[in-house]
Every structure is written in C-alpha cells, then in structure tokens.
Motif scaffolding. Structure first.
Motif, PDB file in Angstrom:
ATOM      1  N   ILE A   1       2.297  -0.655  -9.722  1.00 15.01           N
ATOM      2  CA  ILE A   1       0.925  -1.155  -9.534  1.00 15.01           C
ATOM      3  C   ILE A   1       0.712  -1.555  -8.081  1.00 15.01           C
ATOM      4  N   LEU A   2       1.715  -2.261  -7.521  1.00 14.29           N
ATOM      5  CA  LEU A   2       1.603  -2.658  -6.109  1.00 14.29           C
ATOM      6  C   LEU A   2       1.539  -1.448  -5.195  1.00 14.29           C
ATOM      7  N   ALA A   3       2.310  -0.426  -5.527  1.00 13.07           N
ATOM      8  CA  ALA A   3       2.306   0.796  -4.695  1.00 13.07           C
ATOM      9  C   ALA A   3       0.919   1.447  -4.742  1.00 13.07           C
ATOM     10  N   ALA A   4       0.297   1.444  -5.901  1.00 15.90           N
ATOM     11  CA  ALA A   4      -1.044   2.045  -6.032  1.00 15.90           C
ATOM     12  C   ALA A   4      -2.052   1.265  -5.189  1.00 15.90           C
ATOM     13  N   TYR A   5      -2.018  -0.054  -5.287  1.00 19.62           N
ATOM     14  CA  TYR A   5      -2.955  -0.877  -4.514  1.00 19.62           C
ATOM     15  C   TYR A   5      -2.710  -0.718  -3.004  1.00 19.62           C
ATOM     16  N   ARG A   6      -1.430  -0.676  -2.642  1.00 21.57           N
ATOM     17  CA  ARG A   6      -1.104  -0.550  -1.219  1.00 21.57           C
ATOM     18  C   ARG A   6      -1.626   0.781  -0.677  1.00 21.57           C
ATOM     19  N   HIS A   7      -1.449   1.814  -1.468  1.00 20.57           N
ATOM     20  CA  HIS A   7      -1.910   3.148  -1.066  1.00 20.57           C
ATOM     21  C   HIS A   7      -3.426   3.131  -0.837  1.00 20.57           C
ATOM     22  N   ALA A   8      -4.129   2.493  -1.750  1.00 20.77           N
ATOM     23  CA  ALA A   8      -5.596   2.436  -1.635  1.00 20.77           C
ATOM     24  C   ALA A   8      -6.008   1.652  -0.390  1.00 20.77           C
ATOM     25  N   ARG A   9      -5.305   0.559  -0.162  1.00 12.53           N
ATOM     26  CA  ARG A   9      -5.660  -0.257   1.009  1.00 12.53           C
ATOM     27  C   ARG A   9      -5.379   0.501   2.294  1.00 12.53           C
ATOM     28  N   GLU A  10      -4.223   1.178   2.351  1.00 18.28           N
ATOM     29  CA  GLU A  10      -3.889   1.940   3.566  1.00 18.28           C
ATOM     30  C   GLU A  10      -4.884   3.062   3.834  1.00 18.28           C
ATOM     31  N   ARG A  11      -5.505   3.570   2.759  1.00 20.92           N
ATOM     32  CA  ARG A  11      -6.491   4.651   2.933  1.00 20.92           C
ATOM     33  C   ARG A  11      -7.898   4.090   3.162  1.00 20.92           C
ATOM     34  N   GLY A  12      -8.048   2.777   3.177  1.00 22.62           N
ATOM     35  CA  GLY A  12      -9.351   2.171   3.456  1.00 22.62           C
ATOM     36  C   GLY A  12     -10.338   2.269   2.307  1.00 22.62           C
ATOM     37  N   LEU A  13      -9.833   2.331   1.076  1.00 16.40           N
ATOM     38  CA  LEU A  13     -10.747   2.476  -0.067  1.00 16.40           C
ATOM     39  C   LEU A  13     -11.385   1.142  -0.452  1.00 16.40           C
TER      40      LEU A  13
END
Ligand code: SF4
Length: 423
Positions: A395-407
């Motif tokens: 779950i943390l990896a998913a959120y981190r990915h979204a944040r890094e992509r500026g979503l």
C-alpha cells in the motif's frame, strides 16, 4: 433533520471542494448536484431529435452526431448563464438516445465483447448472459462512496445484477456472478427509484453493478422518463421493495430535486469502463460525472484474473475520451496483493502521463472474496496468491508511486483508508 434546502447548501459548501485534489475539477457535477445547473438529460430533453425514431439505425446515429453538436453548444450557453429551454414538444434528443440503445440491444454491442447477439429475442446470450430484462440487486443511500459522491446524505446508488467481466476477486461477487440476484425492474421502476433517492436527499444517481453497461438500454430509457415523471402509488410500490434502506428515516423534500420546476439530479456512471465507442457516445449526453474503475495493467493480468481481453486498450481509449470531452470524473484503482508492479504502477504511470490532473482514489480495502476467499465454496486454488489483503508495504509503495508521479490522490485515498496507511 436538515431542511431539504439546507442539504443542498451543506453539500455545496463542504470543504473538500477546496482541497488541492479536487480544486477546479467537478464543477459541472457540483453545480448540478446543488441544482444550480440542469443535468445533461434535461438539456437533451429540450432539444429535438432531428429524425423520426423509426428511421434506419445509421440515420439515427447521424442524427445523434448532429444532436451532440447542438447539445454541446447549448450546454455551454447554459453553463455561462443562459436559461434552459422548455422540454421539446417534438421527439427529443433524449428519446433518440434511448431509441439507439434499444436498437443496439438487438445486435448487442454495449461493451467491448461486441457479442452481436439479439438480446431482444434472448435465444443466444453474450458474455454477460443477459437477455433484455434488467434486475436490480438493491438500491439505497450509499454512505461508502468517496465523500465527493456520498456527501452528507449519501450517493443514490442502484446496484444492477450481473457483469461483463469475471474478476476472480470481485468485491461484489454475490451481485456480479448471480444473474438472477435481485428483482426484475422495468425502466419506469428504475426511474422511480432514481426519483425516490433524489427526493430523499441523495446528491447523485449512481448507476453501478456488477456493471451498468450491460443494462444500458434500461438505464437510458429510465433517464428518458425522468423529465416530467410523477410516480403513481403502483410505481412506488414496485420500486420500494428493492430499497435496502426503505425503513430508514429520510425527510423527503421536492425542493431538493428540482431545477426550474423539473426533476434534476446528476447522473453518475460507476463502471469498469469496458465499453464501446457507441455506448460512450450515448453516455456523453446523459452522464454528468463518471467513476471509471481502472484495475489492470497492460500485461496478462486482465486475462488471467478477469478473463477479459482488450482490457488495457479499451480502458485507456475510453479514459482519453473523457479527457478530450472535458468531462468531470474521478478514477478508482484497487491495490491487489502481488499486483503493485504489474498493475498499480503502470496504471498510475499512464494516468500521470495522460491526465495528471485527474483525481484518483487508490483503494486499500481489497479483501479476498469471490473465487479468492478460502473457506468460500467458490474458492479456486489457482487464486491462492490473491487470498490475502495487500501488505502495508504494498500500500505504501502504491501511494509513494502516485506521489512521485504528482498525482492528485491524497484526499480521495486517505479519507477512507482501511489500514490507516498514508505517507
Ligand atoms: S452487454 Fe457486452 S457482454 Fe453482454 S451481450 Fe452485449 S456486448 Fe455481449
């Protein structure tokens, strides 16, 4: 209990409209929900079809294309302050839309399976296993949708039976895999359900399933009945038996459901988005807000977990249409165990590349269900890897990915987080 007009004001002024994830988005939906603007179906009811409804189908489609141009021009005028014309005295664009869905039913191409079966005869069935009838599993004020949909008085959600996909982990498996679930509903009964939900204060009419696409003809016929609908006692009796919260106390208020004296409510398309261009064209003129469910990456997961081909191409094409058309929408993505790399990451990457501004709900509430739930009679051993909740690190990896992509995902994803996990 709040007065009906207070419900409108309360919803319209909720702080989430000012949150970064939603700021500047969903303004059409918000205005229709608050009855400051008419729903799209009201605009369609005011425009002529421009064709006789017994014309050949290709003529009807040409008339729809011409009608779409007129619709878009009028919608823009209304959005900037022009009054809504009265209902068209001749056959309306709204009736043309319902007729086109009826024609499609006879060679069904509602969804990408494009089965081309005649569902009016019901002798041969397509992937959804449905003939012409429509069944509703239940309907009610849904308090579990995103805040922007459930607001203070719930999302007016109508759950249809059956589905055109076969997700092994379906979180609504009792509805989607049992085509006889629920009760048969005519278009008039569906329209009455929508009428009741709005009368009781719901902020939108949320068409969902299973999947609503396979019931397109019934839904569009119901929407075509909404202008001027005044349900009889029989209509109400037919509609109320499937209402899950029929004994709950809601204060009905006609003020809440009217725009310039006629029924008004935003229509919400809550779907797997596995639809054809033709279906998208009809919904463009009737849905005020969209809730696509973008599940699988471009690899084989859609085939292996949902027995669905052409998934990635169909979903991305339809999402691009929403962007091109300037529609109001939010995207859902469910984090699945062991599918962060193959599904979550490419889905989020695609959104970041093509529609970075779109609000996204990255959902962490996956639980083993349907064919993935050990202990359930339907459990299948080959789905064992999906028989657990996603881990905290996934779950943390998913959120981190979204944040890094500026979503724009935080306000939609965190407020209903089951695990309390957030960055
Ligand atoms: S709705 Fe989709 S699955 Fe069902 S018959 Fe039509 S094209 Fe086939």
């Amino acid at each position: 209990m709040l007065a009906p007009t207070a419900r409108l004001t309360e919803f319209d002024t909720l702080p989430f409209w000012h949150e970064a994830d939603l700021r500047g988005r969903m303004e059409w939906y918000r205005a229709v929900a608050a009855n400051r603007l008419p729903a799209k179906f009201r605009i369609c009811a005011s425009l002529p079809a421009g064709v006789a409804l017994d014309a050949p189908e290709d003529e009807l489609w040409r008339a729809l294309d011409a009608g779409t141009e007129r619709f878009l021009a009028l919608k823009e005028h209304i959005r900037t302050g022009a009054p809504l014309p009265g209902d068209c005295p001749r056959t309306s664009l709204l009736e043309l839309i319902a007729e086109l869905a009826r024609r499609m039913l006879a060679h069904c191409n509602f969804c990408r399976w494009n089965c081309r079966v005649d569902r009016t005869r019901g002798e041969k069935l397509g992937a959804c296993k449905l003939a012409a009838g429509t069944r509703v599993s239940s309907y009610f004020h849904h308090g579990g949708e995103e805040l922007v949909y459930r607001g203070t008085h719930g999302s007016g959600t109508i759950f249809f039976t059956s589905c055109n996909m076969r997700c092994a982990f379906c979180q609504n498996g009792d509805i989607s895999t049992d085509r006889l679930n629920g009760e048969e509903a005519t278009a008039r009964t569906l329209a009455t359900m929508a009428w009741v939900l709005r009368l009781e204060g719901c902020h939108n009419i949320n068409w969902v399933g299973g999947d609503p696409t396979i019931h397109l003809h019934s839904i569009l016929e119901a929407i075509a009945l909404l202008p001027g609908l005044e349900p009889s006692r029989d209509d109400l009796d037919a509609a109320l038996s499937a209402k899950a919260d029929r004994f709950a106390a809601f204060a009905p208020g006609r003020e809440h459901m009217l725009f310039e004296g006629g029924f008004n409510a935003p229509m919400l398309w809550n779907s797997n988005f596995f639809m054809t261009d033709e279906t998208m064209k009809l919904l463009r003129l009737t849905m005020d807000v969209w809730l696509p469910d973008f599940k699988f990456g471009p690899g084989r997961c859609a085939i292996e977990l949902a027995r669905t081909g052409w998934y990635w191409d169909t979903l991305t094409r339809n999402l691009l249409l929403l962007r091109e058309w300037g529609e109001d929408f939010t995207i859902r993505h469910l984090i699945m165990p062991d599918h962060v790399e193959c599904c979550t990451a490419p889905v989020l990457d695609w959104i970041a590349t093509h529609m970075r501004e779109a609000p996204v709900n990255i959902m962490d509430q996956y639980h083993p269900d349907n064919y993935c739930a050990p202990g359930d009679a339907k459990f299948m051993e080959r789905y064992r890897p999906l028989a657990r909740r996603p881990r905290r690190e996934e779950i943390l990896a998913a959120y981190r990915h979204a944040r890094e992509r500026g979503l724009r995902f935080e306000s939609l994803s965190y407020e209903r987080s089951k695990t309390g996990v957030m960055l």
